[in-house]
Design a protein around this motif. Sequence first.
Motif, PDB file in Angstrom:
ATOM      1  N   PHE A   1       0.814  -1.211   0.000  1.00  0.00           N
ATOM      2  CA  PHE A   1       0.000   0.000   0.000  1.00  0.00           C
ATOM      3  C   PHE A   1       0.851   1.267   0.000  1.00  0.00           C
ATOM      4  CE2 PHE A   1      -3.290  -3.021   1.521  1.00  0.00           C
ATOM      5  CZ  PHE A   1      -4.162  -2.848   0.452  1.00  0.00           C
ATOM      6  N   SER A   2       2.095   1.175   0.433  1.00  0.00           N
ATOM      7  CA  SER A   2       2.999   2.321   0.309  1.00  0.00           C
ATOM      8  C   SER A   2       3.335   2.589  -1.152  1.00  0.00           C
ATOM      9  CB  SER A   2       4.273   2.079   1.109  1.00  0.00           C
ATOM     10  OG  SER A   2       3.990   2.009   2.474  1.00  0.00           O
ATOM     11  N   VAL A   3       3.492   1.524  -1.924  1.00  0.00           N
ATOM     12  CA  VAL A   3       3.734   1.699  -3.361  1.00  0.00           C
ATOM     13  C   VAL A   3       2.510   2.332  -4.024  1.00  0.00           C
ATOM     14  CG1 VAL A   3       4.095   0.453  -5.530  1.00  0.00           C
ATOM     15  CG2 VAL A   3       5.449  -0.118  -3.516  1.00  0.00           C
ATOM     16  N   LEU A   4       1.326   1.882  -3.643  1.00  0.00           N
ATOM     17  CA  LEU A   4       0.109   2.483  -4.188  1.00  0.00           C
ATOM     18  C   LEU A   4      -0.027   3.945  -3.766  1.00  0.00           C
ATOM     19  CD1 LEU A   4      -2.498  -0.404  -3.804  1.00  0.00           C
ATOM     20  CD2 LEU A   4      -1.467   0.480  -5.898  1.00  0.00           C
ATOM     21  N   THR A   5       0.432   4.261  -2.565  1.00  0.00           N
ATOM     22  CA  THR A   5       0.426   5.650  -2.121  1.00  0.00           C
ATOM     23  C   THR A   5       1.330   6.500  -3.007  1.00  0.00           C
ATOM     24  OG1 THR A   5       0.016   4.962   0.155  1.00  0.00           O
ATOM     25  CG2 THR A   5       0.878   7.173  -0.164  1.00  0.00           C
ATOM     26  N   LEU A   6       2.488   5.976  -3.353  1.00  0.00           N
ATOM     27  CA  LEU A   6       3.397   6.711  -4.232  1.00  0.00           C
ATOM     28  C   LEU A   6       2.820   6.887  -5.636  1.00  0.00           C
ATOM     29  CD1 LEU A   6       6.814   5.172  -3.170  1.00  0.00           C
ATOM     30  CD2 LEU A   6       5.931   7.452  -2.654  1.00  0.00           C
TER      31      LEU A   6
ATOM     32  N   VAL B   1      -6.625   8.216  -4.126  1.00  0.00           N
ATOM     33  CA  VAL B   1      -5.893   6.942  -4.102  1.00  0.00           C
ATOM     34  C   VAL B   1      -4.782   6.994  -3.056  1.00  0.00           C
ATOM     35  CG1 VAL B   1      -4.326   5.485  -5.447  1.00  0.00           C
ATOM     36  CG2 VAL B   1      -6.458   6.268  -6.452  1.00  0.00           C
ATOM     37  N   ALA B   2      -4.059   8.110  -2.997  1.00  0.00           N
ATOM     38  CA  ALA B   2      -2.958   8.234  -2.044  1.00  0.00           C
ATOM     39  C   ALA B   2      -3.467   8.168  -0.605  1.00  0.00           C
ATOM     40  CB  ALA B   2      -2.201   9.542  -2.280  1.00  0.00           C
ATOM     41  N   ILE B   3      -4.545   8.858  -0.301  1.00  0.00           N
ATOM     42  CA  ILE B   3      -5.085   8.859   1.064  1.00  0.00           C
ATOM     43  C   ILE B   3      -5.629   7.479   1.432  1.00  0.00           C
ATOM     44  CG2 ILE B   3      -6.912   9.816   2.525  1.00  0.00           C
ATOM     45  CD1 ILE B   3      -4.513  11.657   2.123  1.00  0.00           C
ATOM     46  N   ALA B   4      -6.371   6.863   0.528  1.00  0.00           N
ATOM     47  CA  ALA B   4      -6.936   5.536   0.820  1.00  0.00           C
ATOM     48  C   ALA B   4      -5.840   4.493   0.995  1.00  0.00           C
ATOM     49  CB  ALA B   4      -7.890   5.124  -0.297  1.00  0.00           C
ATOM     50  N   ALA B   5      -4.835   4.512   0.137  1.00  0.00           N
ATOM     51  CA  ALA B   5      -3.757   3.533   0.231  1.00  0.00           C
ATOM     52  C   ALA B   5      -2.923   3.742   1.493  1.00  0.00           C
ATOM     53  CB  ALA B   5      -2.872   3.603  -1.007  1.00  0.00           C
ATOM     54  N   ALA B   6      -2.686   4.990   1.870  1.00  0.00           N
ATOM     55  CA  ALA B   6      -1.935   5.248   3.101  1.00  0.00           C
ATOM     56  C   ALA B   6      -2.707   4.758   4.319  1.00  0.00           C
ATOM     57  CB  ALA B   6      -1.629   6.735   3.224  1.00  0.00           C
ATOM     58  N   SER B   7      -4.009   4.966   4.316  1.00  0.00           N
ATOM     59  CA  SER B   7      -4.837   4.480   5.431  1.00  0.00           C
ATOM     60  C   SER B   7      -4.817   2.959   5.504  1.00  0.00           C
ATOM     61  CB  SER B   7      -6.275   4.975   5.269  1.00  0.00           C
ATOM     62  OG  SER B   7      -6.323   6.371   5.298  1.00  0.00           O
ATOM     63  N   LEU B   8      -4.908   2.316   4.349  1.00  0.00           N
ATOM     64  CA  LEU B   8      -4.872   0.852   4.329  1.00  0.00           C
ATOM     65  C   LEU B   8      -3.498   0.308   4.712  1.00  0.00           C
ATOM     66  CD1 LEU B   8      -7.016   0.121   1.172  1.00  0.00           C
ATOM     67  CD2 LEU B   8      -7.625  -0.333   3.548  1.00  0.00           C
ATOM     68  N   ALA B   9      -2.439   1.039   4.404  1.00  0.00           N
ATOM     69  CA  ALA B   9      -1.096   0.610   4.816  1.00  0.00           C
ATOM     70  C   ALA B   9      -0.978   0.582   6.332  1.00  0.00           C
ATOM     71  CB  ALA B   9      -0.037   1.537   4.213  1.00  0.00           C
ATOM     72  N   VAL B  10      -1.478   1.610   6.961  1.00  0.00           N
ATOM     73  CA  VAL B  10      -1.427   1.662   8.429  1.00  0.00           C
ATOM     74  C   VAL B  10      -2.339   0.601   9.036  1.00  0.00           C
ATOM     75  CG1 VAL B  10      -1.937   3.097  10.441  1.00  0.00           C
ATOM     76  CG2 VAL B  10      -0.767   4.078   8.478  1.00  0.00           C
ATOM     77  N   ALA B  11      -3.543   0.455   8.491  1.00  0.00           N
ATOM     78  CA  ALA B  11      -4.491  -0.528   9.010  1.00  0.00           C
ATOM     79  C   ALA B  11      -3.959  -1.954   8.823  1.00  0.00           C
ATOM     80  CB  ALA B  11      -5.837  -0.377   8.330  1.00  0.00           C
TER      81      ALA B  11
ATOM     82  N   ALA C   1       0.301   9.650  -5.322  1.00  0.00           N
ATOM     83  CA  ALA C   1       0.976  10.940  -5.199  1.00  0.00           C
ATOM     84  C   ALA C   1       1.551  11.382  -6.541  1.00  0.00           C
ATOM     85  CB  ALA C   1       2.078  10.857  -4.154  1.00  0.00           C
ATOM     86  N   GLY C   2       2.037  10.435  -7.319  1.00  0.00           N
ATOM     87  CA  GLY C   2       2.530  10.769  -8.653  1.00  0.00           C
ATOM     88  C   GLY C   2       1.424  11.287  -9.558  1.00  0.00           C
ATOM     89  N   LEU C   3       0.258  10.663  -9.480  1.00  0.00           N
ATOM     90  CA  LEU C   3      -0.887  11.165 -10.240  1.00  0.00           C
ATOM     91  C   LEU C   3      -1.297  12.557  -9.766  1.00  0.00           C
ATOM     92  CD1 LEU C   3      -3.242   8.056 -10.542  1.00  0.00           C
ATOM     93  CD2 LEU C   3      -2.154   9.307 -12.405  1.00  0.00           C
ATOM     94  N   MET C   4      -1.211  12.752  -8.473  1.00  0.00           N
ATOM     95  CA  MET C   4      -1.600  14.040  -7.911  1.00  0.00           C
ATOM     96  C   MET C   4      -0.674  15.148  -8.401  1.00  0.00           C
ATOM     97  SD  MET C   4      -2.277  14.911  -3.912  1.00  0.00           S
ATOM     98  CE  MET C   4      -0.606  14.606  -3.417  1.00  0.00           C
ATOM     99  N   ILE C   5       0.606  14.850  -8.528  1.00  0.00           N
ATOM    100  CA  ILE C   5       1.574  15.866  -8.948  1.00  0.00           C
ATOM    101  C   ILE C   5       1.584  16.024 -10.468  1.00  0.00           C
ATOM    102  CG2 ILE C   5       4.042  16.395  -9.064  1.00  0.00           C
ATOM    103  CD1 ILE C   5       4.273  15.114  -6.288  1.00  0.00           C
ATOM    104  N   GLY C   6       1.565  14.914 -11.189  1.00  0.00           N
ATOM    105  CA  GLY C   6       1.747  14.977 -12.636  1.00  0.00           C
ATOM    106  C   GLY C   6       0.493  14.796 -13.454  1.00  0.00           C
TER     107      GLY C   6
END
Length: 60
Positions: free
Chosen positions: A18-23, A44-54, A26-31
């Motif tokens: 899920f950290s890879v999905l977060t990246l 996608v970044a927020i959901a994946a980061a939440s799932l990584a922690v969970a 974030a790449g989509l968000m920037i580019g």
Amino acid sequence: METKTVKSDKSIGFAALFSVLTLVGAGLMIGGPDQLTKALGFAVAIAAASLAVAGAHAFQ
């Protein structure tokens, strides 16, 4: 006192996946070319980061 221990690397795997999905998000968000793509990247970044922690906490 804890009497049962679980030795599993699933928490590390979930966090890494899920950290890879977060990246990616974030790449989509920037580019992203337009505002909608950037918004979806943020979602996608927020959901994946939440799932990584969970996931890290669920298999600990």
